[in-house]
Design an enzyme around this catalytic site. Structure first.
Site, PDB file in Angstrom:
ATOM      1  N   LEU A 125       6.306  35.973  20.856  1.00  0.00           N
ATOM      2  CA  LEU A 125       5.244  35.447  21.791  1.00  0.00           C
ATOM      3  C   LEU A 125       6.052  34.576  22.928  1.00  0.00           C
ATOM      4  O   LEU A 125       5.722  34.371  23.914  1.00  0.00           O
ATOM      5  CB  LEU A 125       4.127  34.548  21.019  1.00  0.00           C
ATOM      6  CG  LEU A 125       3.324  35.084  20.049  1.00  0.00           C
ATOM      7  CD1 LEU A 125       2.479  34.180  19.259  1.00  0.00           C
ATOM      8  CD2 LEU A 125       2.393  35.939  20.862  1.00  0.00           C
ATOM      9  N   LYS A 126       7.091  34.079  22.298  1.00  0.00           N
ATOM     10  CA  LYS A 126       7.786  33.103  23.208  1.00  0.00           C
ATOM     11  C   LYS A 126       9.236  33.729  24.090  1.00  0.00           C
ATOM     12  O   LYS A 126      10.156  33.100  24.499  1.00  0.00           O
ATOM     13  CB  LYS A 126       8.271  31.906  22.715  1.00  0.00           C
ATOM     14  CG  LYS A 126       7.141  31.138  22.188  1.00  0.00           C
ATOM     15  CD  LYS A 126       6.247  30.512  23.169  1.00  0.00           C
ATOM     16  CE  LYS A 126       4.891  29.710  22.399  1.00  0.00           C
ATOM     17  NZ  LYS A 126       5.432  28.490  22.292  1.00  0.00           N
ATOM     18  N   ASN A 127       9.080  35.181  24.165  1.00  0.00           N
ATOM     19  CA  ASN A 127      10.190  35.965  24.604  1.00  0.00           C
ATOM     20  C   ASN A 127      10.268  36.232  25.979  1.00  0.00           C
ATOM     21  O   ASN A 127       9.300  36.927  26.495  1.00  0.00           O
ATOM     22  CB  ASN A 127      10.459  37.168  23.936  1.00  0.00           C
ATOM     23  CG  ASN A 127      11.688  37.831  24.265  1.00  0.00           C
ATOM     24  OD1 ASN A 127      11.710  38.283  25.408  1.00  0.00           O
ATOM     25  ND2 ASN A 127      12.769  37.920  23.330  1.00  0.00           N
ATOM     26  N   ASP A 153      -1.977  32.079  21.385  1.00  0.00           N
ATOM     27  CA  ASP A 153      -1.240  30.790  21.745  1.00  0.00           C
ATOM     28  C   ASP A 153      -1.888  30.472  23.036  1.00  0.00           C
ATOM     29  O   ASP A 153      -1.582  30.914  24.157  1.00  0.00           O
ATOM     30  CB  ASP A 153       0.035  30.737  21.730  1.00  0.00           C
ATOM     31  CG  ASP A 153       0.718  29.468  22.345  1.00  0.00           C
ATOM     32  OD1 ASP A 153       0.053  28.354  22.733  1.00  0.00           O
ATOM     33  OD2 ASP A 153       1.932  29.384  22.451  1.00  0.00           O
TER      34      ASP A 153
END
Length: 310
Positions: free
Chosen positions: A104-106, A137
């Site tokens: 998700l945070k890439n 998120d």
């Protein structure tokens, strides 16, 4: 799954792998890669050195990304392979979807997606995918940045996009990312295009209504002040509204520290109102936001300096 080794595959027999140079036989700080990852990267270096753009190169990048999705160079090479081989870009997006959901945070994934969508020239399906991502998120910075890029790239400054932000804000009025996106749609991304007085009034009313639901929520206060600043209106435009939540004559009945902050700015600009500004800052420092007492006292000190200068 068992490790995958290219030295065991006859389809790669023509490739001489290029190991990573760690600085000699006894490097001071060698990175402890897995054997599978080190071997895959050595084959990728060989392909890159030979400028090979092929189906097997694409497959190799997919394998490496599955082990290390943050390797920026691998993503760049994958994009180059797709460009040179005329790869199916819609198929690439379909592959990217589950990959993004796993990481998700890439940042690299979103940069690659932006490159592919830019070449496709269409945002079709992206809104639905973004909604899926935000279900995981709701404040994912990369997702919101990507949506902002989509709006700019394809000129999606429309009522539908505005309604979408309203839905996100209604779901969570404290979602600062949604407020930022609304600001971008309304004024921030328009490259100097004039915004009508009717829209400014609408946005002020919208932010004020949100504040009345949750007076201590900073996001709509920031939005409200941003819209007023954009419209080049004085802060005093909001004085009566701020007084709904913080009347200095009733210091025990303050409902929003953000209203006090705004009143301090307003009174600081009014002739003969420096004492009221100091009172607002004192209330913030001692009672309503003491964790930032040093900041509020600093602001009060600036008022004293202004008086001396005058």
């Amino acid at each position: 799954m068992p490790p995958k080794y290219y030295s065991d595959d006859t389809a790669w027999a023509d490739v001489t792998p290029l190991p990573q140079d760690e600085g000699g036989p006894h490097p001071l700080a060698a990175i402890n890669y897995t054997e599978e990852y080190s071997e895959a990267m050595s084959y990728l270096r060989a392909l890159m050195a030979a400028n090979e753009f092929s189906a097997r190169a694409l497959s190799l990048t997919e394998h490496i990304i599955s082990m290390n999705p943050a390797h920026y160079t691998v993503w760049l090479y994958r994009a180059k392979v797709l460009e040179q081989t005329g790869g199916d870009l819609r198929e690439e997006i379909e592959w990217l979807n589950p990959t993004a959901l796993q990481h998700l945070k890439n940042y690299q994934i979103w940069h690659h997606r932006q490159t592919i969508i830019d070449k496709l020239g269409s945002p079709e399906g992206e809104a639905d995918f973004i909604s899926t991502m935000l279900e995981q998120d709701t404040k994912n910075y990369h997702v919101w940045s990507y949506r902002q890029w989509l709006v700019k790239r394809f000129g999606i400054f429309d009522e539908k996009e505005l309604k979408w932000t309203e839905g996100m804000i209604e779901e969570d009025v404290r979602n600062n990312s949604a407020w930022n996106h609304r600001y971008y749609i309304v004024v921030g991304g328009r490259d100097g295009e004039a915004v009508s007085k009717d829209i400014i009034t609408r946005e002020i009313d919208y932010a004020e209504a949100a504040i009345r639901k949750a007076p201590q929520n900073q996001s709509p206060w920031n939005y409200l002040r941003g819209i007023v600043r954009y419209a080049k209106l004085p802060d005093s435009t909001l004085k009566d509204f701020a007084l709904e939540f913080a009347d200095l004559e009733k210091p025990d009945d303050v409902y929003s520290s953000h209203a006090l902050d705004l009143l301090a700015d307003i009174y600081a600009e009014e002739d003969g109102k420096k004492e009221e500004a100091k009172k607002a800052l004192d209330l913030l420092a001692t009672k309503y936001d003491p964790i930032k007492a040093n900041y509020w006292n600093y602001r009060k000190g600036l008022l004293d300096q202004a008086e001396v200068a005058a």
